[in-house]
Design an enzyme around this catalytic site. Structure first.
Site, PDB file in Angstrom:
ATOM      1  CE  LYS A   1      -0.746   8.264   6.983  1.00  0.00           C
ATOM      2  NZ  LYS A   1      -2.013   7.546   7.153  1.00  0.00           N
TER       3      LYS A   1
ATOM      4  CE  LYS B   1      -3.341   2.997   0.895  1.00  0.00           C
ATOM      5  NZ  LYS B   1      -4.025   3.636  -0.240  1.00  0.00           N
TER       6      LYS B   1
END
Lengths: 291, 291, 291, 291
Positions: A239, A170
């Site tokens: 992030k 991911k």
């Protein structure tokens, strides 16, 4: 099945709604309780603590970052303490490889099961049950979760027994999206200087070599300089890139393109674009070219 | 029409063949004469000099770089001297913005017409008349060339009167391809370290967020580590990125991602991968990760 | 004064010895106890726990990273619990801005005083009391520590009341050293390809525009390709660059040059140079050039 | 000796004046003739063409870039045509490795001698005869030029017979200066965000680890944000970095730090800082941090 769901933000509320529609009994939790109202109206029970969501077969978590997942999993009212032996924690959030690995071990010690299942897709895809699910964990648990995945996504990719592998994939995918955005930003700044309208350029490349949705979606935001409201806020994008870099560092993989994108995102934050979509790095390319 | 064609390399031979098939009378020229034999067999006349190709309505050039285009356009047997007033020079090559602008001016002074029409597509697309043509130049000339473009490509994009704009767009597009390759290389190196098979990762991303052909084609080369034979040789790829950077510098547009890719390509050359496909920068990502 | 000293590695042992020589009563602690033997031979008492070092006026800590400092400061036998009210903790380690700020607050709550005093200089400078001390903290505490700083360094720079500022400056300085090493590595790779002997180039630049010790020391390591034994190991150098990047991210300061150096260092780790001096990134420049 | 001097800019006028002071008979040329007046007042004869400067033993050239050197060396009134057999062309300019090599060959064919002798030092050093001279070329020619070099610099480094090597070294050195400026800019932006005054930080690092003049000079410009008047204009700095990159590309040496600096400089140009000193890239670091 009896399903718990923790985290009803942009993504979580759509996913939870699709699980409800699929006929599962749902208990939901959100830090800001009022976000749970629409789901309550659709038949979900609203829990007072994360642990209260953990009485059934499966509990999903979909929160913003490592710290938020830590907050709902630890402590006496957290998922780890509350989840019955044999039940499954399906972790949908985009988190660090390291935390995913720690949670897998903690669940194993507690007798429960940890499955990582981060998803690709923006909030509209979540609402439309069109997500791509990237799942890893013990095979039996994945098999039990299969109908749940089918209820929220258009396709599920299974990556083996080690949950953290799904998170690595991911993060790699999100890094690639950020890289595509950066290349769009630079290319559009270049052609603008030569008098080409951004949407003309975008039409050209997205109907020839870059037909992927990622290029169409982010390209149109950059071409229109429409960075708000944000589909995916810049700090969350940063992030993810930071987590990809951390995953790289932990495995001795330099990612210079991720470093470049990270610096662009920090520049965008320094310029005050905190509330913008992460594609606002296209604006940094424009500004750096004096546009 | 009476058409000349100069430059019968990987790309040129397919394009010229499609023009022949469309029924145009062709004169062709190639520095290495034997490369013209297949076209002669299909009915083209083979010229002895570039200028000999320029007796008709339109002459195409499709050569490797600025220096090669300079060589066939200048001098007493070159295109500029030989092309009749009113005839059109269609420049298909990926060349610098600066040279394109100089040629447009030189043709205008000579009474002939310059059209830039660089193309997207690899040799197979050229052979199959599936190219994307990016054309710019005087409107009347573009209109006259339209049937020719239709014979070689699946779609033509018209970008206005200034020929060099087409070259800027082509360079921006090639830069974006190189950027996509770099992101594939880094992402694949990352997931390999976490135990994911490259083709599994590739299948996942190209069936979800990166469905574009560019990702499938280059991703499969990197996943299979199959960099030879080259569809597009590394030195040519480096040339294109260098030209994109030069176009950026000329217009005060910094392109840090292009700089990154350029450094990767130079590293690949230093490691001896001159004959490899330009996607060999994926191998540099792998090597940098100790793979 | 009664002084404690925790951490007797390459740097700490030289510093502690100089404090002993200056006439202070010393209690020392090191995780591997045998490293304390030489100091015991010079008159220091050896403690069993970090807390045992904290009975006097001042305790110094000089450890490898945030985790190590956390280990010696927390817990019932840690510095925070043991240090008497009014006594001073002088933190010499190169640590994160964030940890420094947390420790300052924790000491304030405990009634003790925290001073950050990271140092510039390699082990030889530590042994020779030639360090540069970068100190920040409450003014009265800094005044009391002044004779201690004078005993270990050639000059002390005072940066105000906020301890973490000294850490930010130290990280900025180490980043600049890493940048100088990277520029040396690239420049030397370049001139080698043109037939210039590295030491000839180095003599030239360090006697003209780059007369600073940093260039002489690291340049000679790169020129001689002598990366072992390490004066400062690569993983520690990477840690410092990572902390500089983290300090930058926390304050919205992009540091692209630090990102570049970080990627080089990770590449060096991936190639197996973990035990080498951090200047081994010069070898990466050479390898990237095919040398 | 009978000496010609072509190019009386910021650097050239100081150098020429020092040659005059050393007692040599001088003929000088400058495109803008009035710049020659001060030297005429000191006893130099003013020539009408570059070739008119070439009747003696040695002719110096000190011009802005490749194009300018091309202009004064080629053509019927250029240096190559005019310089007598056996006379020496001393090329002081910072030019490309490629042009230096071409000129060496052209002079050899013409029977004259080419020596490359680029210099380190800003205009004040040129005026004070404190330059560092980096010389390469035929040994006999270098020996004849020795007194001339001694008249203009504080030290001469001899790098062998191949003239272009001196240019490669000069470009490597200028790249390192640009890298030092970039590291200063980033570090100062970082510490400013933590409340440290730039000149305090600068005093600290230039009196400890970075004692070299380069850090003092450029650091003080960045700390004071005083980028005008320019000692060395940004476009000239960009030219040098571009030439270093070209030298790298020609020899398969990737220089990622040079690429980074080049992108910063282009950004600075795009922001309108064309007239500023090249250290203005420090301002880009500040702006990128929102300062």
């Amino acid at each position: 099945m009896n399903v718990g769901f923790i985290g009803l933000g942009n993504m979580g509320r759509g996913i939870a709604a699709n699980l409800l529609k699929a006929g599962h009994a749902m208990v939901v939790y959100n830090r800001t309780r009022s976000h749970a109202d629409p789901l309550a109206a659709q038949g979900a029970r609203v829990a007072e603590t994360p642990g209260d969501c953990c009485r059934g077969d499966v509990v999903f978590t979909m929160v913003a970052d490592d710290a938020a997942l830590d907050a709902v999993t630890s402590g006496e009212n957290g998922v780890l303490a509350a989840l019955p032996a044999g039940s499954i924690h399906v972790s949908l959030s985009t988190i660090s490889v390291a935390l995913s690995e720690r949670l897998a071990q903690a669940h194993a010690r507690a007798g429960s099961v940890y499955v990582a299942a981060p998803v690709f897709g923006r909030p509209e895809a979540a609402a439309a049950a069109k997500l791509f699910v990237v799942a890893a964990g013990p095979a039996a648990a994945l098999a039990r979760c299969r109908p749940l995945f089918d209820a929220i996504g258009q396709r599920t990719y299974v990556l083996g027994e080690k949950a953290f592998v799904a998170n690595a994939v991911k993060l790699a995918g999100n890094f690639m999206l950020a890289a595509a955005v950066e290349s769009l930003g630079e290319a559009i700044a270049l052609v603008r200087k030569y008098g080409v309208a951004p949407d003309q350029f975008l039409d050209l490349i997205t109907s020839s070599v870059f037909t992927a949705p990622a290029y169409k979606i982010y390209g149109s935001l950059i071409a229109a300089e429409k960075y708000q409201p944000a589909g995916f806020r810049l700090p969350l994008g940063l992030k993810d890139v930071r987590l990809a870099l951390a995953a790289g560092e932990a495995a001795n993989v330099p990612l210079p393109l991720a470093s470049l994108v990270r610096d662009r995102m920090i520049t965008a934050l320094a310029r005050g674009y905190e509330e913008a979509d992460w594609s606002v790095i296209g604006k940094i390319s424009a500004e750096s070219a004096g546009l």
